[in-house]
Design a protein around this motif. Structure first.
Motif, PDB file in Angstrom:
ATOM      1  N   ALA A 168       6.003  30.386 -49.034  1.00  0.00           N
ATOM      2  CA  ALA A 168       5.252  30.457 -50.287  1.00  0.00           C
ATOM      3  C   ALA A 168       6.164  30.825 -51.446  1.00  0.00           C
ATOM      4  O   ALA A 168       6.054  30.265 -52.555  1.00  0.00           O
TER       5      ALA A 168
ATOM      6  N   SER B   9       7.088  28.449 -54.720  1.00  0.00           N
ATOM      7  CA  SER B   9       6.899  28.960 -56.078  1.00  0.00           C
ATOM      8  C   SER B   9       8.175  28.801 -56.915  1.00  0.00           C
ATOM      9  O   SER B   9       8.120  28.411 -58.088  1.00  0.00           O
TER      10      SER B   9
ATOM     11  N   ASP C 176       8.668  25.052 -57.699  1.00  0.00           N
ATOM     12  CA  ASP C 176       7.723  24.592 -58.724  1.00  0.00           C
ATOM     13  C   ASP C 176       8.184  24.997 -60.119  1.00  0.00           C
ATOM     14  O   ASP C 176       8.059  24.231 -61.076  1.00  0.00           O
ATOM     15  N   ALA C 177       8.703  26.200 -60.235  1.00  0.00           N
ATOM     16  CA  ALA C 177       9.064  26.743 -61.550  1.00  0.00           C
ATOM     17  C   ALA C 177      10.427  26.273 -62.031  1.00  0.00           C
ATOM     18  O   ALA C 177      10.620  26.021 -63.230  1.00  0.00           O
TER      19      ALA C 177
ATOM     20  N   GLU D 232      13.380  37.351 -54.262  1.00  0.00           N
ATOM     21  CA  GLU D 232      11.990  37.294 -54.725  1.00  0.00           C
ATOM     22  C   GLU D 232      11.088  38.172 -53.868  1.00  0.00           C
ATOM     23  O   GLU D 232      10.108  38.736 -54.361  1.00  0.00           O
TER      24      GLU D 232
ATOM     25  N   HIS E 217       4.111  19.415 -57.541  1.00  0.00           N
ATOM     26  CA  HIS E 217       5.358  19.799 -56.868  1.00  0.00           C
ATOM     27  C   HIS E 217       6.368  18.658 -57.014  1.00  0.00           C
ATOM     28  O   HIS E 217       6.616  17.916 -56.044  1.00  0.00           O
TER      29      HIS E 217
END
Length: 259
Positions: free
Chosen positions: A23, A27, A30-31, A45, A133
């Motif tokens: 996960a 994330s 995606d960013a 993270e 994505h």
């Protein structure tokens, strides 16, 4: 030295799990894009040491495969396809024949034409997935190993063809033709959407930079068919996904047994 009573108790780090690692990686991708994903970055993270992640994931290639399969699960969570029955567990059924086996040439689970709408709907969901994505297209081009969610998605698409009278090779060719169209479209679309960040200019700025060159091409008279498109644009050209896919399906339908 401060008293132990005056210092806040250390916050407990959440327990690491493979799901949490994946996960976090999704994330980050995606960013910031797939290039930002590394074992060290994911560990940071999660507030963990990089080496601790190797207890759950042996190498980065495994992490990428798990990321790809994780987002493939979003396709399975969507509503059933047109005409698709639900199993007792609430999952989409596979369009089985009466004996419980996949029905090659058996009466389908969908009304006539339902296979087209099912493939259109699935293709649209795949396009939306890449919009959420964009890094997914990079992993597809790298031929990352397909996981269980990816295989379930393929099985679901194959179930849309039940009752068409096509054999295994025919069914695979149909899916390959549709997938090739969808992949080509979303790869181009993802590249266009990423261009402003990659090039440091937005679409309007890029058009302004290209305008003198385009004007000279039009004025040369060498491109009489292309010139009106360059000068006036082509309305609706940005949303040709479904129309193009329907053309592909028209060709498939015309080649089905009995047509």
């Amino acid at each position: 030295m401060s008293s132990v009573w005056s210092r806040p108790a250390p916050q407990r780090r959440p327990a690491l799990t493979r799901e949490a690692i994946v996960a976090a990686a999704v994330s980050i991708a995606d960013a910031e894009g797939l290039g930002a994903v590394s074992i060290r970055r994911v560990a940071a993270e999660l507030g963990a040491r990089a080496m601790s992640l190797y207890t759950y994931i042996e190498r980065k290639e495994d992490l990428l495969a798990l990321m790809l399969d994780e987002v493939a699960g979003e396709l399975l969570a969507a509503e059933p396809q047109p005409g698709e029955r639900q199993s007792e567990e609430g999952q989409p059924g596979e369009g089985r024949a009466d004996d419980g086996q996949p029905g090659e040439g058996q009466p389908g689970e969908r009304p006539p034409g339902g296979w087209r709408e099912a493939l259109l709907l699935t293709a649209g969901r795949e396009r939306d997935l890449v919009r959420r994505h964009p890094w997914r297209v990079e992993l597809i081009s790298q031929r990352v190993a397909v996981g269980p969610n990816g295989l379930r998605h393929v099985e679901r698409k194959l179930s849309a063809l039940d009752g068409l009278g096509v054999d295994r090779l025919g069914a695979w060719r149909i899916l390959a033709a549709v997938d090739d169209y969808v992949t080509g479209f979303v790869v181009r679309e993802a590249a266009e959407r990423a261009a402003p960040r990659r090039e440091g200019v937005n679409d309007a700025e890029r058009a302004a930079m290209a305008e003198p060159y385009i004007r000279d091409l039009v004025a040369s008279g060498e491109f009489p068919r292309l010139a009106p498109m360059l000068e006036q644009g082509v309305r609706g050209a940005d949303d040709n996904f479904e129309r193009g896919l329907r053309w592909v399906l028209d060709g498939i339908e015309g080649d089905l047994p009995g047509r």
